[in-house]
Write an enzyme that holds these catalytic residues in place. Structure first.
Site, PDB file in Angstrom:
ATOM      1  N   GLU A 159      27.382  52.823  93.261  1.00 51.73           N
ATOM      2  CA  GLU A 159      26.796  52.492  94.559  1.00 51.73           C
ATOM      3  C   GLU A 159      26.856  53.682  95.510  1.00 51.73           C
ATOM      4  OE1 GLU A 159      28.975  50.653  92.889  1.00 51.73           O
ATOM      5  OE2 GLU A 159      27.659  49.008  92.253  1.00 51.73           O
ATOM      6  N   HIS A 184      30.909  37.706  94.490  1.00 53.27           N
ATOM      7  CA  HIS A 184      29.446  37.558  94.512  1.00 53.27           C
ATOM      8  C   HIS A 184      29.011  36.659  95.665  1.00 53.27           C
ATOM      9  CE1 HIS A 184      30.502  38.432  90.311  1.00 53.27           C
ATOM     10  NE2 HIS A 184      29.348  39.061  90.239  1.00 53.27           N
TER      11      HIS A 184
END
Ligand SMILES: Cc1ncc(C[n+]2csc(CCOP(=O)(O)OP(=O)(O)O)c2C)c(N)n1
Ligand SMILES: [Mg+2]
Lengths: 409, 357
Positions: B79, B148
């Protein structure tokens, strides 16, 4: 079976204050002894170059071997003057900081060749993503000294309006990306910039810069992953000046033989070069830049050099390394070495050198006078307080408009 | 059902095709990317699983096939690298729109977002800029557990130099994403993943109505941009204002219906810039205010909203401002419906605020 308990390992430099400088760990090959492969070589064939040091200038100041670059006497004299300007600039700005005219300064002493030579090899459209120790990229590109000083003084003519710490220059027109201050963040941005150039089918390449200590940041590894995956047209420069503030390079390098060797696992060709040798630095930069431009992908270059001065005006190296360690540095001083070469070539004399020194000092002092006419950190012209609200966004959003009103500026 | 479509003054600007199509939120996002890539060859899209496959939520499906690998490609699982390279591309002159697979995985990129993307224009005095969009699915309700399900919007709204956008429906998702891509500054685009396939109102035990039954799934086919910083009033009411965004807009509407309390529901759409005028006008009218979000309570964006309402509407308030939010715990897996601030919790707050004098 062993009955030894586990031992924790913390690397230590070869010597500390009070000790004798010891660079026996820096193995230095003869000038001219390292081969120069073609730029399209399979990286697998040159893994050994990540562990050697490419050198051109020998002890007598002769340029020898396959890496001798195509720089004539005039070009070398220009290089000499760039390095001399950077050194004089450093001296004046260091003094200005001591005189309280600015808050902070960082010198390049001993590392002038790296950025000065690299800039000459780079094209006008290319982009550097520098650290604070590559002002030679600006000086060798004729960026106005006055503008650099105005930035250092955060005065009314500071091109970046007093928003950044001294030496964090920015100039798109001179291929010099805005310096962040957060170490290594820009290493991966350079890769992105290079990917963009390739995506657009342009011809511009990027140069990423990082210090030995900062290679430990995740950004460095991210940059190598992306550069390797997308074959980005980028030169990945690691300036190993042996120190990261008080921390010796072994703390960041760990068990890897060299910083250049970090590239090998990524399939990125890696060269190690004598960073105090203007000719070798230029030649290696040229090789890596040509690879990038010919769609051959990234190159990792480690410049082996030495930070002869303090880390910054806030640092005193005598607390962590032998006082005279720099005198023991086996690759010498980049200015003296190029001067010796120019004299050996018959292109330069001691007198011309002295003359140039005086001329350059006068130029730097004149620039300083002009810059100080626009103010220093604590006196004279300052950037407007109103400016603090500009450039947060392209347009001032309502909440910042309210805050600017409140602030009364 | 008074599902008011009234948007605030001048908020829809349309160009090109006036044709409308029914879309899910995923299709709307894909359409925004498609339209943007078609109009501007500097728009590039990448992220983990984004290229060949088209994204784990399918938002980029077909874009690589249509625009080629130069414009839409798979990225390494890094990321920091995704955002770091995007900063460099944006400085080059591209308009990268990158995907972080889940907002929960943006932390490795946080330094690149905060210290780099958000600061580049300022620190270079406009010499370099960073027109970049970072899309990321947020919020819970899919049994995603704590990795998540997060809603990290306050970590972005706290950063000067960033814009933060959260759509609540397909229509807005498309208009706001196009605006974000065309914006000259970095925009964080948070996609409530529980809304991808339907207007989820928090009743997890009921079948989800598909977007096709919702009027805000009517999306212009071609290019249209919604300005960042304009809220929408989703339900007009006289008694109390609920300020919400993302999934919570639908929860607020459901709670208002179920309690029969005449609540006005504001959908912020963009948290920063913030449409303070719409908030102030509504609270001055109703005299009561509930601030609602799925993210954890403490130091959440609701604290900022509460402070602003207090500063601007104090003399119109008939009751203390209330906050309804996720508990200050990690998002639990099995107990996610105990965590999620659903219609029951909002309904209770509505009743409580109407009783206080
Ligand atoms: C992310 C980050 N961590 C720490 C610092 C503080 N810091 C500034 S310079 C420096 C040492 C860097 O050493 P090196 O990378 O070798 O570069 P050099 O100064 O030798 O050129 C440190 C730790 C910083 N600026 N940014
Ligand atoms: Mg160093």
């Amino acid at each position: 079976m062993t009955d030894q308990p586990l031992r924790f390992h913390v690397p230590e430099p070869a010597s500390r204050p009070g000790g004798r400088p010891d660079f026996s760990n820096v193995v230095i090959p003869e000038a001219g002894s390292v081969r120069r492969p073609p730029v399209d070589i399979d990286p697998k064939e040159i893994r050994d170059l990540a562990y050697s040091i490419i050198r051109v200038l020998d002890r007598e100041g002769q340029a020898v071997g396959p890496w001798v670059p195509d720089l004539d006497g005039d070009a070398l004299i220009r290089g000499m003057r760039h390095m001399m300007t950077l050194r004089a600039f450093d001296a004046r700005m260091q003094m200005a900081q001591r005189q309280g005219k600015t808050s902070f300064y960082m010198q390049h002493t001993g590392e002038e060749a790296v950025s000065c030579a690299f800039r000459i090899a780079l094209g006008p459209e290319d982009m550097n993503f520098p650290t604070y120790r590559q002002a030679g990229l600006l000086i060798a590109h004729d960026y106005p000294l006055v503008d650099m000083m105005c930035q250092i003084y955060s005065n009314e003519r500071d091109p970046i309006k007093g928003r950044q710490l001294p030496v964090m220059y920015s100039s798109k027109a001179h291929g010099f990306f805005s310096i962040s201050g957060n170490l290594a963040t820009q290493f991966v941005q350079a890769v992105g910039w290079a990917m963009a150039s390739a995506i657009k089918g342009d011809r511009r390449i990027a140069a990423a810069w990082v210090g030995d200590g900062s290679t430990a940041e995740s950004d460095f590894h991210a940059a190598l992953v992306f550069a390797s995956t997308y074959k980005a047209p980028v030169v990945l420069n690691v300036v190993n000046n042996q120190w990261a503030i008080s921390t010796f390079q072994g703390i960041a390098r760990g068990g890897s033989g060299t910083f250049a060797a970090r590239g090998l696992g990524f399939g990125i060709p890696a060269l190690r070069v004598d960073g105090n040798d203007y000719l070798a630095t230029y030649a290696v930069a040229q090789w890596a830049i040509e690879r990038a431009r010919r769609n051959l992908g990234p190159t990792l270059v480690e410049y082996v050099t030495y930070r002869a001065g303090a880390h910054s005006t806030s640092d005193d190296p005598s607390a962590y390394r032998p006082k005279h360690e720099s005198e023991g540095w086996p690759l010498g001083d980049p200015l003296i070495r190029l001067k010796q070469h120019l004299i050996a070539l018959g292109a330069w004399t001691e007198e011309r050198h002295k003359q140039a020194e005086a001329e350059i000092l006068a130029t730097v002092i004149a620039a300083q006078k002009e810059a100080e006419g626009h103010g220093t950190l604590h006196s004279g012209g300052k950037p407007s307080a109103r400016d603090i609200f500009e450039d947060v966004y392209a347009e001032l959003p309502p909440h910042l408009r309210r805050q600017r009103q409140q602030s009364g500026v | 059902m008074p599902n008011c479509l009234r948007t605030c003054a001048g908020s829809v600007s349309r160009a090109g095709s006036d044709a409308m199509a029914r879309m899910t939120m995923i299709e709307a996002i894909r359409s925004a990317l498609d339209v943007s890539m078609g109009r501007d060859e500097n728009v590039v899209v990448y992220g983990e699983d984004v290229g060949f496959f088209g994204g784990v939520f399918r938002c980029t499906h077909g874009l690589q096939q249509k625009y080629g690998v130069n414009r839409c490609f798979d990225a390494p699982i890094n990321e920091l690298g995704i955002v770091g390279t995007a900063v460099g591309m944006a400085a080059y002159g591209l308009r990268p729109c990158v995907e972080i697979q889940f907002a929960d995985y943006m932390y490795p990129a946080y330094d690149q977002i905060v210290s780099e993307a958000a600061r580049l224009r300022y620190r270079s005095a406009g010499d370099f800029t960073c027109p970049l969009v970072i899309r990321m699915p947020t919020g819970g309700g899919i049994f995603g557990g704590q990795t998540h399900s997060q809603s990290p919007e306050a970590l972005f709204t706290h950063v000067s130099g960033l814009k933060t956008v959260v759509p609540s429906n397909p229509h807005d998702a498309k208009g706001l994403l196009i605006a974000a891509i065309e914006d000259p500054d970095p925009v964080i685009f948070l996609e409530p993943k529980r809304l991808y396939n339907g207007p989820f109102d928090g009743h997890h035990d009921r079948p989800v109505t598909p977007w096709s039954k919702h009027e805000l799934s009517e999306v212009p086919d071609g290019h249209f941009a919604l300005p960042l910083g304009k809220a929408a009033i989703r339900r007009e009411g006289a008694s109390v204002t609920i300020i919400a965004y993302g999934t919570m807009v639908h929860v607020a509407e459901a709670a208002a219906e179920e309690t029969g309390i005449d609540a006005e529901v504001i959908d912020l759409r963009s948290l920063l810039p913030l449409d303070l005028d719409t908030i102030v006008a509504s609270v001055r009218k109703t005299g009561r205010c509930i601030v609602l979000h799925e993210a954890t309570l403490t130091s959440g964006f609701g604290a900022e909203l509460t402070a602003l309402v207090q500063e601007h509407c104090f003399y119109h308030l008939e009751a203390p401002i209330m906050r309804v939010a996720g508990w200050d715990t990690p998002y639990p897996h099995a107990q996610e419906w105990a965590y999620f601030p659903g219609p029951a919790r909002v309904g209770a707050a509505l009743r409580e605020i109407m009783e206080s004098r």
